[in-house]
Design an enzyme around this catalytic site. Sequence first.
Site, mmCIF file in Angstrom:
data_model
loop_
_atom_site.group_PDB
_atom_site.id
_atom_site.type_symbol
_atom_site.label_atom_id
_atom_site.label_comp_id
_atom_site.label_asym_id
_atom_site.label_seq_id
_atom_site.Cartn_x
_atom_site.Cartn_y
_atom_site.Cartn_z
ATOM 1 N N GLY A 110 0.828 -1.206 0.000
ATOM 2 C CA GLY A 110 0.000 0.000 0.000
ATOM 3 C C GLY A 110 0.857 1.250 0.000
ATOM 4 O O GLY A 110 0.513 2.249 0.611
ATOM 5 N N GLY B 229 -0.533 7.845 1.368
ATOM 6 C CA GLY B 229 -0.485 7.986 2.812
ATOM 7 C C GLY B 229 0.842 7.683 3.485
ATOM 8 O O GLY B 229 1.917 8.030 2.986
ATOM 9 N N GLY C 216 2.381 4.896 3.987
ATOM 10 C CA GLY C 216 3.229 3.941 3.266
ATOM 11 C C GLY C 216 4.098 4.664 2.245
ATOM 12 O O GLY C 216 5.298 4.396 2.125
ATOM 13 N N TYR D 253 -13.142 -2.946 11.346
ATOM 14 C CA TYR D 253 -11.815 -2.322 11.231
ATOM 15 C C TYR D 253 -11.024 -2.502 12.529
ATOM 16 O O TYR D 253 -9.862 -2.924 12.505
ATOM 17 C CB TYR D 253 -11.963 -0.830 10.896
ATOM 18 C CG TYR D 253 -10.622 -0.122 10.842
ATOM 19 C CD1 TYR D 253 -9.744 -0.331 9.779
ATOM 20 C CD2 TYR D 253 -10.221 0.738 11.864
ATOM 21 C CE1 TYR D 253 -8.507 0.302 9.739
ATOM 22 C CE2 TYR D 253 -8.990 1.379 11.825
ATOM 23 C CZ TYR D 253 -8.137 1.145 10.762
ATOM 24 O OH TYR D 253 -6.908 1.769 10.725
#
Length: 298
Positions: A16, A20, A22, A171
């Site tokens: 990913g 963001g 990552g 989540y």
Amino acid sequence: MSESTDLAGRRMIVTGGNSGVGEQAAVVLAGRGARVTITARNQARGDAALERIRRDSGSDDVEMRLLDLASFDSIRAFVEKWLADEDRLDVLVNNAGAILSERLTTAEGFEMTFGSNHLGPFLLTNLLLDQLRASAPARIVNVASLAHRGGRINFSDLNWESRRYRGPQAYNDSKLCNVLHAVELARRLEGTGVTANACHPGPVRTGFGSAEDTRGYQRAAMVLARPFLIGPRSGARPLVHAAAAAELEGVSGRYLSRWPLSAAPGARVKPHRPSHVSAERARRLWEESERLIASRNR
Ligand SMILES: NC(=O)c1ccc[n+]([C@@H]2O[C@H](COP(=O)([O-])OP(=O)(O)OC[C@H]3O[C@@H](n4cnc5c(N)ncnc54)[C@H](OP(=O)(O)O)[C@@H]3O)[C@@H](O)[C@H]2O)c1
């Protein structure tokens, strides 16, 4: 490897990494000399991120590979090619993650949040374990969240089949899975030179929660919170710390938090609710995950 140490030649994967924290972790790690592979599930987003990372890190030693963690076929194809191309892996950062409003399913029919935030990274990590062992000292970093505190994990219904689906709970549960996964990895890898830790980036202004799969009040909450969140470069610091800090050499099975925000990026804290993060639950999650993956191999 201190925070400013040269990481020359160290081979790293950041899942990913097209967005963001990552992406920002990839910029910092590549800027220090690591050979970084980011993964993306969309070619155009991945290509655009690769260009940004090369520009911002000043390094051309970055590449992008496609990987969809919601598909076992995609994971197996990624690993097959990786092992054919590469002879070592020093750091695996399991960063990709999402929060979803509706109960969607992965290619194999698993509930999407559990499937792509935990089961996919679990399979990916297992398929890369032999190479990580052979590359020791090596590290596995699971990007979890403070949200793991609200995790429950219903072992009799991991797939959300007999309950009304609730995205935030799914989540939280998946982030607790990330913590438990690191705990059990650390136990199984003891003495191998491969460490496994979970970390929390803090509340970060990223693409998180803004995908089309996140709607309603979850999306509204993310939009309203944006002005109060930290920037992605700052949010990436705990990932970089877990992946590269010298003081973490040999440290395994920890949850490295960025909360409160005044804490050092790699502050070692105990996960909330010790009863939810027990060795017994970590082992049980591992066994259930293996069983579920094997059930799709028949
Ligand atoms: N932002 C926060 O406040 C915060 C707080 C605590 C923990 N975290 C954790 O930090 C990690 C990174 O999130 P972020 O905040 O940087 O959000 P982000 O900008 O949305 O990045 C998430 C990344 O995960 C990828 N991804 C999602 N589902 C995937 C799948 N099935 N297969 C492959 N890749 C997938 C996304 O790809 P696409 O671009 O294709 O969607 C994107 O590259 C997540 O694990 C999240 O849980 C974030």
